[in-house]
Design an enzyme around this catalytic site. Structure first.
Site, PDB file in Angstrom:
ATOM      1  N   LYS A 266     -15.118 -10.259   7.472  1.00  0.00           N
ATOM      2  CA  LYS A 266     -14.055 -11.091   6.893  1.00  0.00           C
ATOM      3  C   LYS A 266     -14.637 -12.384   6.323  1.00  0.00           C
ATOM      4  O   LYS A 266     -14.055 -12.990   5.437  1.00  0.00           O
ATOM      5  CB  LYS A 266     -13.015 -11.418   7.968  1.00  0.00           C
ATOM      6  CG  LYS A 266     -12.172 -10.226   8.370  1.00  0.00           C
ATOM      7  CD  LYS A 266     -11.122  -9.915   7.329  1.00  0.00           C
ATOM      8  CE  LYS A 266     -10.331  -8.668   7.693  1.00  0.00           C
ATOM      9  NZ  LYS A 266      -9.543  -8.188   6.563  1.00  0.00           N
TER      10      LYS A 266
ATOM     11  N   SER B 208      -7.089   1.859  -2.268  1.00  0.00           N
ATOM     12  CA  SER B 208      -5.877   1.119  -2.592  1.00  0.00           C
ATOM     13  C   SER B 208      -6.297  -0.228  -3.162  1.00  0.00           C
ATOM     14  O   SER B 208      -7.274  -0.822  -2.724  1.00  0.00           O
ATOM     15  CB  SER B 208      -5.053   0.913  -1.328  1.00  0.00           C
ATOM     16  OG  SER B 208      -4.141  -0.143  -1.516  1.00  0.00           O
TER      17      SER B 208
ATOM     18  N   GLU C  64     -15.736 -11.391   3.036  1.00  0.00           N
ATOM     19  CA  GLU C  64     -14.579 -11.083   2.199  1.00  0.00           C
ATOM     20  C   GLU C  64     -13.949 -12.351   1.622  1.00  0.00           C
ATOM     21  O   GLU C  64     -13.645 -12.427   0.433  1.00  0.00           O
ATOM     22  CB  GLU C  64     -13.537 -10.306   3.015  1.00  0.00           C
ATOM     23  CG  GLU C  64     -12.370  -9.802   2.171  1.00  0.00           C
ATOM     24  CD  GLU C  64     -11.255  -9.189   3.021  1.00  0.00           C
ATOM     25  OE1 GLU C  64     -11.114  -9.596   4.182  1.00  0.00           O
ATOM     26  OE2 GLU C  64     -10.545  -8.318   2.503  1.00  0.00           O
TER      27      GLU C  64
ATOM     28  N   CYS D 276      -8.143  -2.312   3.924  1.00  0.00           N
ATOM     29  CA  CYS D 276      -8.025  -3.565   4.689  1.00  0.00           C
ATOM     30  C   CYS D 276      -9.261  -3.901   5.495  1.00  0.00           C
ATOM     31  O   CYS D 276      -9.364  -4.984   6.042  1.00  0.00           O
ATOM     32  CB  CYS D 276      -6.791  -3.575   5.575  1.00  0.00           C
ATOM     33  SG  CYS D 276      -6.171  -1.974   5.998  1.00  0.00           S
TER      34      CYS D 276
ATOM     35  N   GLU E  26     -13.680 -12.935  -6.295  1.00  0.00           N
ATOM     36  CA  GLU E  26     -12.374 -12.518  -6.819  1.00  0.00           C
ATOM     37  C   GLU E  26     -11.217 -12.933  -5.900  1.00  0.00           C
ATOM     38  O   GLU E  26     -10.065 -12.725  -6.231  1.00  0.00           O
ATOM     39  CB  GLU E  26     -12.345 -11.014  -7.094  1.00  0.00           C
ATOM     40  CG  GLU E  26     -12.617 -10.098  -5.918  1.00  0.00           C
ATOM     41  CD  GLU E  26     -14.093  -9.748  -5.724  1.00  0.00           C
ATOM     42  OE1 GLU E  26     -14.959 -10.548  -6.137  1.00  0.00           O
ATOM     43  OE2 GLU E  26     -14.370  -8.688  -5.143  1.00  0.00           O
TER      44      GLU E  26
ATOM     45  N   CYS F 136     -10.373  -2.417  14.353  1.00  0.00           N
ATOM     46  CA  CYS F 136     -10.606  -3.861  14.424  1.00  0.00           C
ATOM     47  C   CYS F 136     -10.867  -4.343  15.840  1.00  0.00           C
ATOM     48  O   CYS F 136     -11.621  -5.294  16.056  1.00  0.00           O
ATOM     49  CB  CYS F 136      -9.422  -4.619  13.860  1.00  0.00           C
ATOM     50  SG  CYS F 136      -9.072  -4.160  12.173  1.00  0.00           S
TER      51      CYS F 136
ATOM     52  N   GLU G 225       0.830  -1.194   0.000  1.00  0.00           N
ATOM     53  CA  GLU G 225       0.000   0.000   0.000  1.00  0.00           C
ATOM     54  C   GLU G 225       0.869   1.249   0.000  1.00  0.00           C
ATOM     55  O   GLU G 225       0.555   2.246  -0.657  1.00  0.00           O
ATOM     56  CB  GLU G 225      -0.918  -0.022   1.228  1.00  0.00           C
ATOM     57  CG  GLU G 225      -2.307   0.492   0.950  1.00  0.00           C
ATOM     58  CD  GLU G 225      -3.260   0.198   2.096  1.00  0.00           C
ATOM     59  OE1 GLU G 225      -3.783  -0.931   2.133  1.00  0.00           O
ATOM     60  OE2 GLU G 225      -3.473   1.081   2.938  1.00  0.00           O
TER      61      GLU G 225
ATOM     62  N   GLU H 181       2.272   1.725  -3.382  1.00  0.00           N
ATOM     63  CA  GLU H 181       1.203   2.217  -4.243  1.00  0.00           C
ATOM     64  C   GLU H 181       0.997   3.720  -4.035  1.00  0.00           C
ATOM     65  O   GLU H 181       0.861   4.484  -5.001  1.00  0.00           O
ATOM     66  CB  GLU H 181      -0.097   1.453  -3.941  1.00  0.00           C
ATOM     67  CG  GLU H 181      -1.229   1.783  -4.910  1.00  0.00           C
ATOM     68  CD  GLU H 181      -2.550   1.132  -4.517  1.00  0.00           C
ATOM     69  OE1 GLU H 181      -2.576   0.270  -3.622  1.00  0.00           O
ATOM     70  OE2 GLU H 181      -3.576   1.515  -5.119  1.00  0.00           O
TER      71      GLU H 181
END
Lengths: 405, 625, 157
Positions: free
Chosen positions: B394, B355, B397, B335, B402, B552, B308, B311
Site C-alpha cells: 500500500k 477491474s 500504491e 484491490c 496515477e 490481507c 467493481e 463493472e
C-alpha cells in the site's frame, strides 16, 4: 577389444596399477550376476576412496534394493582436495577401469544412466574421455544389451563442474547436476534413496569405481590380502610437497608414513599433512602412524613439509582456501572458517591471548560436530592439529613467557 | 456448488524430505523413539523437531518457519542422535528408525552457543537501537543461551549499504543472519523470485538480480519477506515521523482510515492472543494520538463492491447481450496492490482483465480530498490522509503517480499495523484498555461485507451478496449470508452460484451459472493465470486474488510472527465481528447511498466515479534493465 | 548492447536450451556454453536463460555468482588461473605471479586493456606434484617458472 590405449603404462601396483584388459571386469560381472557381485564386493571390504570411507557394498545394496524404475550411478570426479590428484591419473591413464567400474555399478544397482561429474579444472580431459566413451559405444560396452547381456542397457554422460570444491560433497554434487548452487543437502534422506532428480543414486569416487573390476576378476578375498583388517586393499596416494619424487603411488593400506617418506625420498621432513587441507597435520613424532581408516585416514593426499617451512603460513593457506570454498549456507562453516582464519592472522600479528586461541579450538570442535557437510566438519582439522602439534614453533617463545618475540 | 483444491509444490527442497505414510496403522507406519529418556511413538517421517514440539520439548530454531520448506542451514536446532558421529538438525531429520535423541547434552549446548555467538559477531549494530528490540529471534536466542560477550568479536563497520530505494521494503543486509527465510518466501511461497543467495562462502549474502536496488527489480512489495525475517534485516518503509509532524502541525487536518485486518491483529502487538479485533479501542487511541478524523476503510470497500460489481455486470452485459468479443472475462479484482504489481510484471498481456476500480484505500483518499473536503469546508491542500493497512505494498500504491486524481496525492501515507502500534506505544497508550468509540461521519460505519475484505475470499463473498441481490432481487441462497465456498485457506477455490428468476434489468443473466475463483498468495495467482492462459477459465466470470497468503489479514504489514494458526485466528476475529453487524451488504450501506446521491451523482461507474475511483495499469514486464 | 546483438544472443541461447533441454538440470551446461563462447554471462543473457527455462533471473544470477568459473562481468579472451594452493605456493607460485603481473601490467583479478588476458588466482588444480601450475582457459601448464609462464602468455596473443 579396444586397441586405442596408447599411453604406455609405466606404473605398477598391487591392484589398480596391475594388468587389466578393457571390458574384462564387465564380462565377469555379467557372468557373476548381481548377487555375486555384491557378495564379492562385500567380502572385499572395499570402502569409499574419496575419504569418508563408507562401505561400497552397502551403498550399492541399498540402491539395488530400491524398486524405483530410475536410478543413477554418479562417478565423483570433482577431485578438489588440495594435494589430491590420483583421479587425474586414473582418468588420463586408466579410463577403462573407471568406466568399467561404472558399467558394473550400473548393472548391479539397475541403473541405465551413469554420470561422470568432472571438475571444471579438468576440462582438458573432456575431449579424450568423450572419445573414449564413443569407442566403448562402438564396442557395445555401452548402449543396449551390453555384451549380449539381456536387458542391460547403460550409457555414460560427462558433466562438467565450474569451479567449486564443495561440489565434491556428494549431495552438493547432485544439487550442481540439478542446476542449483552446490549447497549440500540435509541428510537423511541419503542419495541412495533420494538422489539425482529424486531417484536412488550411488555416488562413488573415481578410485572406488576403478577398484571394482579388479575385485570381481580376482575375488574379494584376494583384495583382502592387501592392506589391513579394517582397511582392505590398496590405495592411491597423491604425494606432493618437499620430496624428490612426488606423484601418485599405489600402496597397500597400512603403510606407515615413515615408509612412505623413504619411498619418495623426502628429507628433513618436519610435518606431513594427511588427507589434504581438510586432513590432519602430523609432526615427526607421529610418522610411525599407519595410513588406514583405523589410524590416519585419507582420501589419498599426502603433503610433505620440510624444516624450512612456516607452519603458520601453511595453515593460513588452508584456512583461506576454506573461507573461499565454503558454500556459505550453514552458520558454523560460513562464519566459523573466517574466525579461524582471523585467529591465524592474529597469531601472525602477535595479537592474541591463549584463551582466545582455546576458544577458537573449541569453535573448531563445534564446527566438526555441527556443520552441515563434510567441508565444515573437516576444515578445522588442520587448524586444531597444526596448533596442537606445532605449538613450539608457533607459540614457542610466547609460551615460555619470553618477551619481544 | 463445487469446490476445487490445488496443492502447490514448493520448487526447492521438495524431494528431499521423507513423506509420511498414508496409513499410520500399517506395519512400519509408526516409529518409537526415545527423546531424553522419554519414549514416544510418532508417524514415520516425522522430524525430530515436530516430535519434540508434540511433546513439549523446546528446541531453539532460527531458519525454520512453519510456512516454509525446510532449510537446515542455521544449525541452531542441533541435537545428538545416538550412534551418529555428528550433531543433527532437529528441523530436517526425519525419524525413520527407532533412534535415541538427546536434546540438551554438553556438546549440544556448546554448539548452539557457538553458533549464536558466530551470528552475533557478524550482526551489525546494537539491540537497543534496533526496531526489532524485544521481538527479535536472534536476540531471544542470545538471551536464552546466555551469549553475552561477543567471544568471536563483533563487526564494527557496515558491510552492506542499506537499500531504501523501495517505497515499501527496506533491506539492511548488515542485520542478515542468512537463514534464507526471505529467499524461501520470495521464491517458494510467493514465487516472485526477487531474492536469492548470491556468491558463496563468506561472501554469501541475500541479493537481488545483480544486486540491484529493490525498486529496480520485479519486487511486488508484498512484504511477506518482512513477516518472516527473524531480525531487522527487512522492514517496511516507515512514514511515522512524517505523520507525527503532520499531527503536530496545527494547520494540517490529519485524517486516518483503518482497514479491518490491522484491527484484527494489532492486539498481538500489545501482547494479546491473536483472534480479537480492537476496532473501537483503536478509534479512541487514534483520536488521543491526535488524528482529526478516523474513518473506516470498509466504507470504501462497500464502494468498491458497488463499482467493481457494476463493472462486472456491465462486462457481462456487453459479452452476453452485445456479443462484444473484446470484453475481457473473467474480471479480476484489483484491490491488492501486490497482486496488481505482480500481474503488471508477470502477465502484462492480461491487464485488461483487471477491474479498473481502485483499491478501497485509494478510493478513500480521493473521496476525502474531494467530497469530504467540500462537506467539511476544508482546503484539501491542508488535509493529510493516512491509511492504516496490513500491507507493505500500500505504501507503493499510494505513491503511484496515477494516484493523484483529487488534484493532490490522494493518500499521503500508508502505515502498517506494526508502525501504528509503535506510534500508539510512543503516545503512552495501552491499546487494549482504551474505551471503545465509533468512526466519524460523514462516512460513519460500514457494512460487514466491507469488513470481510480482510480475509481471502472476502471480496468475492461481499460482491456475491450484492450482485446476486441486484440481479435476482433476493438474498444469496446461503444461510445467514455466509457464503461458505469463499471461506477457508485453500490456495485456489472455485465455485459457482446459479442466477434464476432475474429481475427485468438483468434478464440476460437468466440461468447463468455465475462462476468464480478465489486465490491468495501470488504462487496461487500464478496457477490461476496459467489456467487463464490455457483457456481453462473461459466459463469463469469473476476472480478474486490477494497477493498475501490468507489475504490481507496475512499481509506484509501485519504483526510478526505469522503462521497459518495465527492467520486462521485473525480470520475468525474478522468473521465474528462481521456476524454481529447490523448491515452486512454493501448496497445497503446508507452512507454509500448518501455519497452516490450527493456527490457521485451519475452513479457507480459514472463519469465522476471513473475519474476518482478508477485507475489504469502499467505494462511493466519482467525485464530488468 | 545493440538490438542485433541481443537478437543473436537470444537465438544462441534458444539453441542451447534446445540442445540441453529446458529442465533445470541443464542450467549449468547452458551457462558453461555461454561462458565458454563469450567469456562472461551478461545480465541480458542471464535474463534470457531465465526466461527460456522458466526460472527467476535472480536464480540464474545466484548460480553464476556461486561457481568460480562463471562470470557476470566481461573477461579477457584468455582467462589465466594460477593455482594458489599450498603445493604450488611452496614451489614458487609467488615468483610466477609477480612475473606475469609485471609483464602484463595488471594485477590478479584484472583484465588487460586489449581484453586479451584476465589474471586470476584459483584453488587447487590437481597438479600438486608438478607445481606451480596454471590454466589458460581449459589448458593446463605445469612446472612453471617466471620465464616459462611469461613465454606462455606472450604466445597466446
Amino acid at each position: 577389444m579396444i586397441k586405442t590405449e596408447t599411453l604406455s603404462k609405466k606404473r605398477s601396483g598391487p591392484v589398480l596399477f596391475s594388468e587389466y584388459k578393457q571390458g574384462e571386469g564387465v564380462k565377469k560381472a555379467l557372468e557373476l550376476g548381481r548377487e555375486n557381485i555384491l557378495f564379492e564386493l562385500k567380502s572385499s571390504g572395499l570402502k569409499g576412496r574419496g575419504g569418508a570411507g563408507f562401505p561400497t557394498a552397502t551403498k550399492w545394496m541399498l540402491t539395488a534394493a530400491s524398486n524405483s524404475d530410475k536410478k543413477f550411478i554418479v562417478c565423483n570426479a570433482d577431485e578438489g582436495e588440495p594435494g589430491t590428484f590420483k583421479d587425474r591419473v586414473l582418468l588420463l591413464e586408466y579410463p577403462e577401469l573407471v568406466f568399467d567400474g561404472m558399467i558394473i555399478a550400473g548393472y548391479t544397482i539397475g541403473a541405465k544412466n551413469g554420470i561422470l561429474y568432472l571438475r571444471g579444472e579438468y576440462e582438458y580431459m573432456l575431449k579424450s574421455l568423450e572419445d573414449y566413451l564413443e569407442l566403448l559405444r562402438m564396442d557395445n560396452l555401452l548402449g543396449e544389451n551390453i555384451f549380449a547381456g539381456k536387458d542391460f542397457t547403460f550409457d555414460i554422460t560427462i558433466r562438467l563442474g565450474s569451479g567449486a570444491y564443495v561440489c565434491g560433497e556428494e549431495t552438493a554434487l547432485i544439487e550442481s547436476l540439478e542446476g542449483y548452487r552446490g549447497e549440500p543437502r540435509n541428510r537423511p534422506p541419503y542419495p541412495v534413496n533420494t538422489g539425482f532428480l529424486g531417484h536412488p543414486t550411488v555416488v562413488n569416487n573415481v578410485e572406488t569405481l576403478a577398484s571394482v573390476p579388479h575385485i570381481l576378476i580376482k575375488g574379494g578375498d584376494w583384495f583382502r590380502t592387501h592392506g589391513t583388517d579394517k582397511s582392505t586393499g590398496s590405495k592411491l596416494f597423491s604425494i606432493s610437497g618437499d620430496c624428490k619424487k612426488p606423484g601418485v603411488y599405489e600402496l597397500p593400506w597400512g603403510t606407515s608414513i615413515n615408509e612412505l617418506l623413504n619411498l619418495v625420498e623426502a628429507k628433513n621432513t618436519k610435518a606431513v599433512q594427511v588427507g589434504g587441507a581438510s586432513g590432519i597435520c602430523l609432526p615427526k613424532s607421529q610418522f610411525n602412524r599407519v595410513l588406514g581408516y583405523e589410524d590416519a585416514a585419507t582420501g589419498g593426499s599426502i603433503m610433505i613439509f620440510n624444516e624450512s617451512r612456516n607452519m603458520l603460513k601453511i595453515l593460513k593457506n588452508f584456512m583461506e582456501f576454506f573461507v573461499e570454498e565454503s558454500c556459505g549456507q550453514c552458520t558454523p562453516c560460513r562464519i566459523g572458517n573466517i574466525k579461524l582464519l582471523e585467529g591465524v592472522e592474529r597469531i601472525e600479528k602477535d595479537d592474541f591471548t591463549f584463551s582466545y586461541i582455546n576458544n577458537l579450538k573449541e569453535l573448531g570442535r563445534t564446527m566438526q560436530a555441527a556443520s552441515k557437510c563434510g567441508l565444515g566438519q573437516s576444515s578445522p582439522n588442520s587448524f586444531i592439529s597444526i596448533l596442537d602439534n606445532f605449538k613450539d614453533e608457533i607459540f614457542g617463545a610466547k609460551r615460555k613467557g619470553e618477551k619481544n618475540v | 456448488m463445487s469446490k476445487r483444491e490445488y496443492e502447490r509444490i514448493p520448487v526447492s527442497q521438495q524431494a528431499h524430505v521423507v513423506s509420511k505414510p498414508k496409513d499410520l496403522t500399517a506395519i512400519g507406519g509408526m516409529v518409537s523413539v526415545q527423546i531424553n529418556e522419554k519414549k514416544i511413538t510418532v508417524p514415520l517421517g516425522t522430524t525430530i523437531l515436530e516430535a519434540c514440539q508434540l511433546n513439549q520439548i523446546h528446541i531453539p530454531t532460527l531458519c525454520h518457519h512453519p510456512d516454509l520448506c525446510i532449510a537446515g542451514v542455521c544449525r541452531v536446532c542441533v541435537v545428538e542422535v545416538e550412534k551418529m558421529r555428528t550433531l543433527q538438525t532437529a528441523c530436517s531429520f526425519p525419524i525413520t528408525s527407532p533412534i535415541k535423541i538427546n536434546t540438551s547434552t554438553q556438546m549440544v549446548r556448546k554448539a548452539r552457543r557457538h553458533i549464536i555467538d558466530l551470528l552475533l559477531s557478524e550482526h551489525y549494530g546494537e539491540c537497543y537501537s534496533c526496531f526489532r528490540n524485544g521481538n527479535c529471534e536472534l536476540q531471544n536466542l542470545a538471551k536464552e543461551f546466555g551469549v553475552d560477550n561477543y567471544t568471536f568479536g563483533h563487526v564494527k563497520t557496515q558491510r552492506y549499504e542499506v537499500d531504501s530505494s523501495s517505497a515499501a521494503v527496506i533491506r539492511d543486509m548488515n542485520k542478515c543472519v542468512l537463514c534464507k527465510r526471505c529467499v524461501r518466501t520470495c521464491i517458494d511461497l510467493q514465487e516472485v523470485g526477487v531474492l536469492e543467495a548470491v556468491k558463496r562462502g563468506h561472501e554469501t549474502h541475500v541479493g537481488t538480480f545483480l544486486d540491484k536496488p529493490l525498486a529496480e527489480v520485479i519486487c511486488i512489495n508484498c512484504g511477506q519477506c518482512i513477516n518472516r525475517c527473524p531480525t531487522s534485516a527487512l522492514r517496511a518503509n516507515d512514514p511515522s515521523d512524517e505523520i507525527w509532524a503532520a499531527i503536530d502541525n496545527p494547520k494540517k487536518h490529519v485524517v486516518i482510515q483503518t482497514a479491518p485486518s490491522p484491527r484484527a491483529a494489532i492486539g498481538e502487538e500489545f501482547g494479546k492472543e491473536a483472534g480479537k479485533s480492537f476496532t473501537g479501542e483503536l478509534n479512541t487511541a487514534l483520536r488521543r494520538i491526535g488524528f482529526d478524523r478516523v474513518f473506516d476503510t470498509n466504507f470504501t470497500a462497500d464502494l468498491t463492491i458497488m463499482e467493481e460489481g457494476t463493472e462486472l455486470l456491465t462486462r457481462l452485459k456487453k459479452a452476453i447481450v452485445e456479443k462484444d468479443e473484446s470484453v475481457k472475462l473473467p474480471q479480476f479484482t484489483s484491490c491488492s496492490p501486490g497482486w496488481v504489481k505482480y500481474i503488471e510484471h508477470f502477465y502484462p498481456e492480461f491487464l485488461d482483465y483487471l477491474s479498473s476500480a481502485k483499491s478501497p484505500q485509494q478510493m478513500f483518499g480521493a473521496l476525502i480530498k474531494t467530497f469530504y473536503a467540500q462537506e467539511a469546508k476544508i482546503d484539501p491542500a491542508d488535509i493529510v490522509t493516512v491509511a492504516l493497512m496490513p500491507c507493505a505494498a500500500k505504501k507503493f500504491e499510494c505513491n503511484r503517480p496515477e494516484m493523484c486524481d483529487s488534484g493532490f496525492k490522494d493518500v499521503d501515507y500508508g502505515l502498517t499495523t506494526r508502525e501504528m502500534a509503535k506510534m500508539i506505544r510512543e503516545a503512552g497508550i495501552y491499546l487494549p484498555e482504551m474505551p471503545k468509540s465509533h468512526f466519524d461521519d460523514p462516512f460513519g460505519d460500514a457494512s460487514g461485507a466491507g469488513l470481510i475484505f480482510g480475509a481471502t475470499g472476502g471480496v468475492m463473498e461481499a460482491a456475491l451478496r450484492t450482485a446476486y441481490e441486484l440481479v435476482t432481487g433476493r438474498e444469496v441462497p446461503f444461510e445467514n449470508l455466509v457464503i461458505e465456498p469463499c471461506r477457508g485457506f485453500e490456495g485456489v477455490k472455485q465455485a459457482s452460484v446459479k442466477l434464476e428468476n432475474c429481475v427485468e434489468q438483468y434478464k440476460f443473466l437468466e440461468g447463468v451459472d455465475l462462476k468464480f475463483v478465489v486465490a491468495h498468495g501470488t504462487a496461487n495467482a500464478k496457477i490461476v493465470m496459467e489456467m487463464l492462459k490455457k483457456g481453462e477459465l473461459n466459463d469463469v466470470h469473476f476472480v478474486e486474488i490477494m497477493a498475501c497468503p490468507g489475504g490481507c489479514l496475512g499481509g506484509g504489514g501485519q504483526p510478526i510472527p505469522t503462521s497459518n494458526v495465527i492467520r486462521e485466528k485473525r480470520a475468525q476475529a474478522i468473521y465474528e465481528e462481521e456476524a454481529s453487524l447490523p448491515i452486512r451488504k454493501s448496497h445497503e450501506n446508507p452512507h454509500v447511498n448518501y455519497v452516490y446521491e450527493k456527490f457521485l451523482t451519475d452513479g457507480p461507474c459514472g463519469k465522476l466515479s471513473h475519474k476518482l475511483l478508477h485507475t489504469h495499469y502499467v505494462k511493466r514486464g519482467k525485464y530488468i534493465s | 548492447m545493440l538490438v542485433l546483438e541481443k537478437n543473436a544472443l537470444s537465438e544462441e541461447i534458444e539453441n542451447l536450451v534446445g540442445e540441453f533441454g529446458k529442465d533445470r538440470s541443464a542450467l549449468l551446461q547452458i551457462l558453461q556454453a555461454i561462458q565458454g563462447k563469450h567469456k562472461y554471462i551478461s545480465d541480458f543473457a542471464q535474463q534470457e536463460v531465465a526466461r527460456m527455462m522458466d526460472i527467476h533471473p535472480v536464480e540464474v544470477n545466484s548460480i553464476v555468482s556461486f561457481y568460480a568459473f562463471l562470470y557476470s562481468e566481461p573477461k579477457g579472451r584468455y582467462i589465466v588461473r594460477l593455482c594458489q594452493t599450498i603445493s604450488c605456493d611452496m614451489s614458487g607460485k609467488e615468483e610466477v605471479a609477480e612475473a606475469v603481473q609485471r609483464e602484463l601490467g595488471i594485477s590478479f583479478g584484472q583484465t588487460t586493456k586489449d581484453k586479451r588476458i584476465t589474471l586470476e588466482f584459483t584453488n587447487c588444480l590437481g597438479m600438486c606434484d608438478q607445481g606451480p601450475a596454471m590454466l589458460v582457459n581449459e589448458k593446463v601448464y605445469t612446472k612453471l617458472d617466471p620465464e616459462t609462464a611469461v613465454n606462455i602468455l606472450s604466445e597466446i596473443k
